[in-house]
Design a protein around this motif. Structure first.
Motif, PDB file in Angstrom:
ATOM      1  N   LEU A 254       9.552   1.217   1.010  1.00 19.28           N
ATOM      2  CA  LEU A 254       9.441   0.206   2.051  1.00 19.28           C
ATOM      3  C   LEU A 254       8.783   0.712   3.331  1.00 19.28           C
ATOM      4  O   LEU A 254       8.054  -0.028   3.984  1.00 19.28           O
ATOM      5  CB  LEU A 254      10.832  -0.367   2.373  1.00 19.28           C
ATOM      6  N   LEU A 255       9.046   1.954   3.687  1.00 14.45           N
ATOM      7  CA  LEU A 255       8.502   2.477   4.937  1.00 14.45           C
ATOM      8  C   LEU A 255       7.623   3.704   4.740  1.00 14.45           C
ATOM      9  O   LEU A 255       7.353   4.436   5.694  1.00 14.45           O
ATOM     10  CB  LEU A 255       9.636   2.788   5.921  1.00 14.45           C
ATOM     11  N   GLY A 256       7.174   3.955   3.500  1.00 10.22           N
ATOM     12  CA  GLY A 256       6.298   5.100   3.323  1.00 10.22           C
ATOM     13  C   GLY A 256       6.270   5.646   1.915  1.00 10.22           C
ATOM     14  O   GLY A 256       6.505   4.927   0.935  1.00 10.22           O
ATOM     15  N   GLN A 257       6.037   6.938   1.827  1.00  6.50           N
ATOM     16  CA  GLN A 257       5.834   7.594   0.536  1.00  6.50           C
ATOM     17  C   GLN A 257       7.132   8.060  -0.122  1.00  6.50           C
ATOM     18  O   GLN A 257       7.126   8.481  -1.272  1.00  6.50           O
ATOM     19  CB  GLN A 257       4.904   8.806   0.725  1.00  6.50           C
ATOM     20  N   ALA A 258       8.242   8.011   0.609  1.00  6.62           N
ATOM     21  CA  ALA A 258       9.530   8.435   0.061  1.00  6.62           C
ATOM     22  C   ALA A 258      10.582   7.415   0.456  1.00  6.62           C
ATOM     23  O   ALA A 258      10.459   6.737   1.483  1.00  6.62           O
ATOM     24  CB  ALA A 258       9.900   9.826   0.597  1.00  6.62           C
ATOM     25  N   PRO A 259      11.630   7.275  -0.346  1.00  4.75           N
ATOM     26  CA  PRO A 259      12.683   6.324   0.020  1.00  4.75           C
ATOM     27  C   PRO A 259      13.449   6.789   1.250  1.00  4.75           C
ATOM     28  O   PRO A 259      13.585   7.984   1.498  1.00  4.75           O
ATOM     29  CB  PRO A 259      13.583   6.304  -1.221  1.00  4.75           C
ATOM     30  N   CYS A 260      13.931   5.822   2.022  1.00  2.00           N
ATOM     31  CA  CYS A 260      14.758   6.105   3.182  1.00  2.00           C
ATOM     32  C   CYS A 260      15.963   5.162   3.135  1.00  2.00           C
ATOM     33  O   CYS A 260      16.139   4.415   2.168  1.00  2.00           O
ATOM     34  CB  CYS A 260      13.976   5.943   4.477  1.00  2.00           C
TER      35      CYS A 260
ATOM     36  N   GLU B 110       0.812  -1.222   0.000  1.00  2.00           N
ATOM     37  CA  GLU B 110       0.000   0.000   0.000  1.00  2.00           C
ATOM     38  C   GLU B 110       0.844   1.271   0.000  1.00  2.00           C
ATOM     39  O   GLU B 110       0.329   2.346   0.321  1.00  2.00           O
ATOM     40  CB  GLU B 110      -0.935  -0.010   1.217  1.00  2.00           C
ATOM     41  N   GLN B 111       2.095   1.148  -0.346  1.00  2.15           N
ATOM     42  CA  GLN B 111       2.956   2.333  -0.375  1.00  2.15           C
ATOM     43  C   GLN B 111       4.071   2.122  -1.390  1.00  2.15           C
ATOM     44  O   GLN B 111       4.463   0.996  -1.669  1.00  2.15           O
ATOM     45  CB  GLN B 111       3.530   2.610   1.018  1.00  2.15           C
TER      46      GLN B 111
END
Length: 316
Positions: free
Chosen positions: A171-177, A167-168
């Motif tokens: 991996l952890l949201g709307q932007a790469p980290c 759903e994104q």
């Protein structure tokens, strides 16, 4: 500040991680292509012994290990961040798993007989043998996985990454980290460097779509540079003062009973046994710094992360 100089080679997975982060942060950098295997006299003139790839140079400061390089780039260019709040601890932990467990699993699959034959196709037999012997000498404390076992684990890890992308876009949201960049580079090697074994990725189309988003980031603005130029730049530059450079924390954290000013060695704990020797001038909660001198490169500060490295007093 002096230019960012990345010492790397095209096939290096951890170099691809850093190259993408340079692109993500829109940083200009100079590229010194180094040998993939020993001997590496120009590398060790700068590092004092460390021979893993990549390392980053800023004037007479040498930053070893991609994990530390990422922290330096984050300090230099905080936005867009690699460590978003909340959850930066989760991002770092996932990145460490990817750089260690996922990486070695993927590479055992990538460099099985089929993948290795593809990598060295057209090269003389001694080239493959030299690479194998070089990497064997670097492995300390890392069990070797059989390709069949690696493939089974790799498939499971890919499914877990795919679940995170339900759903994104990252991996952890709307932007790469930092977790995205660390998970991407061993998969990049599978897809780009050993495509004959890349069918394993086809079972997780969400992962392939995520890889396309990561690849689209690019590697920033690069200028070719030579090892001789890099060594000359180090020789012409004074290292940055402890606490005033790109690693601002200078609070001494003593876990070893070794005083600042002591002659010490720092060695990777599990891959790359070559020690770097110098004077310990910083030991903070996150990193070590050694001061050393080279006849060609002059006075240098060589920086290592704490995690994954062993500090010892130098033998008299």
């Amino acid at each position: 500040m002096a230019d960012l100089i990345l010492h790397h080679y095209p096939n290096s997975p951890f170099s691809e991680k850093v190259r993408l982060i340079l692109g993500y942060k829109k940083l200009a950098w100079k590229s010194v292509v180094i040998p993939a295997i020993m001997p590496k006299p120009d590398v060790q003139a700068l590092t004092g012994g460390y021979r893993k790839t990549p390392f980053m140079q800023v004037g007479a400061d040498i930053y070893c290990d991609s994990a530390l390089i990422c922290d330096v780039l984050e300090h230099l260019q905080p936005a867009p961040t690699l460590y978003p709040e909340p959850g930066k601890g989760l991002a770092r932990t996932l990145a460490q798993w990817a750089d260690e467990t996922l990486f070695w699993t993927a590479m055992a699959h990538n460099l099985g007989p089929k993948g290795a034959a593809h990598m060295f196709a057209g090269a003389p037999p001694e080239a493959a043998q030299a690479f194998a012997e070089d990497r064997k000498a670097m492995r300390i404390g890392i069990p070797r996985m059989r390709p069949q076992d690696a493939a089974a684990s790799y498939k499971s890890y890919l499914r877990r990454l795919s679940d995170m992308l339900d759903e994104q876009p990252f991996l952890l949201g709307q932007a790469p980290c930092i977790a995205d960049f660390s998970a991407y580079h061993p998969l990049w090697f599978t897809k780009v460097r050993t495509p004959v074994v890349a069918d394993i990725l086809a079972h997780t189309p969400a992962v392939l779509e995520w890889m396309d988003r990561m690849a689209a980031i690019g590697s920033g603005t690069m200028e070719k540079f030579s090892a001789a130029q890099a060594i000359a730049e180090a020789a012409a530059t004074e290292p940055m003062a402890v606490g005033h450079g790109l690693l601002r924390d200078s609070t001494f954290q003593d876990e070893h009973g070794i005083a600042l000013g002591s002659r010490v060695t720092i060695t990777a704990e599990s891959f790359g046994p070559e020690p770097t020797e110098g004077e310990l001038i910083a030991a903070t909660r996150t990193h070590y710094t050694l001061s050393r001198r080279d006849e060609r490169a002059g006075k240098l500060h060589v920086h290592f992360p704490r995690i994954g490295y062993v500090l010892k007093k130098a033998e008299a």
